[in-house]
Design an enzyme around this catalytic site. Structure first.
Site: not given
Ligand code: BDR
Ligand code: CA
Length: 316
Positions: A11, A16, A41, A127, A168-169, A240-241
């Site tokens: 996203d 990402d 996102n 992700t 979040f995800n 993170h991703d």
């Protein structure tokens, strides 16, 4: 290192996009078959536009298929505070000529998996909220035979970033996450406990933004937005991703544990919390998964920054 066929479900999204830059810098590790998008996102329109534009900027010649507009059960929550109104920290990049595939992501992934040559498998790198992948596995369980592994960013052993206990995800679509966690497929969960540490510092971000290298500048400007907005009290920006990709190229910098995964699908205070059970021996073998539990942060930063500059050299 074995070269893997991968499908990326994402996203974009600042991190990402940086993660896709990392993949683009590592053609020896990844054969990218498709990028699929899902609302997270930002709205599906925005993340799909970003996926098209970012993959063109990175000269990744890859099909992009747009996926689910909203989670399976719940209402969509976006993360514009961190990713900006356009999802890329309000940075602008050239608009690509390319348009998304005609088929929606779930059907496009199904087609790719079905058409794979006999004996070949694909790794899914996820992700974003797991809406597309949850639906894919529910509608077409037969494609599981074509999936080598799902390596995902999401969840946490402890703690959260949307609520005190949810990441979040997973928070956006816990029902989809449960389908994936209970699918019987091998899953590697790269959760917040590790991905939060995988951050660029403000001085690294400043250096990237001031570079002549256009990919470095783009990554620096996007993370600069995050630093000034959603992350303003932290002084660093977690990428993170990029962690699932780096887990595949550099497993030696991570520590992992065998676990069984579930998620709180209630509407209570811990809705969307991942339940990471280290008592793997209590479960069937098909329910055993992997959680990434630690990382060498300095190496993560070194490899990520190196990849960003390398890609910039390649696409200039
Ligand atoms: C995850 O949430 C999104 O905002 C990021 O892109 C990442 O996938 C981190 O919790
Ligand atoms: Ca994401």
């Amino acid at each position: 290192m074995e070269k893997r066929k991968i499908i990326v479900d994402c996203d974009p999204g600042i991190d990402d996009s940086i993660a896709l830059a990392y993949a683009a810098a590592h053609p020896e590790a990844f054969e990218l078959l498709a990028v699929t998008t899902v609302a997270g996102n930002q709205t599906i329109e925005k993340v799909t536009r970003n996926a098209l534009d970012v993959t063109a900027l990175f000269k990744l010649n890859v099909p992009v298929a747009a996926g689910m507009v909203e989670p399976i059960v719940r209402e969509l929550q976006t993360a514009s505070e961190f990713h900006g109104k356009n999802g890329l920290g309000d940075c602008t990049i050239p608009r690509a000529d390319a348009e998304p595939e005609k088929e929606m992501a779930v059907f496009y992934i199904k087609k790719l998996l079905t058409e794979l040559p006999e004996g070949e498998k694909v790794t899914l790198i996820c992700t974003a909220p797991l809406t597309n992948i949850g639906l894919l596995l529910k509608i077409y369980p037969e494609v599981k035979a074509k999936i080598q592994e799902i390596v995902l960013m999401g969840g946490a052993i402890a703690g959260g970033n949307v609520t005190a206990s949810a990441e979040f995800n997973i928070y956006v679509d816990p029902e989809a996450a449960r389908i994936v966690f209970k699918s019987g497929l091998p899953i590697v969960m790269c959760g917040l406990d590790v991905t939060e540490k995988c951050a660029l510092t403000s001085s690294q971000i400043q250096k990237l933004s001031q570079s002549q290298n256009k990919i470095a500048r783009f990554c620096g400007e996007m993370t600069g937005y995050s630093l000034a907005n959603g992350n303003k009290f932290r002084g660093k920006v977690s990428i993170h991703d990029a962690v699932p990709y780096m887990y595949l190229t550099h497993p030696e910098i991570f520590k992992v544990e065998k676990v069984a995964l579930d998620v709180d699908c209630s509407d209570g205070v811990s809705a969307g919390r991942t339940i990471v059970d280290f008592r793997w021996w209590m479960y069937e073998e098909s329910e055993e998964n992997i959680a990434v539990v630690d990382v060498d942060v300095a190496k993560f930063q070194e490899y990520l920054i190196e990849a960003i500059y390398e890609l910039g050299e390649k696409v200039k």
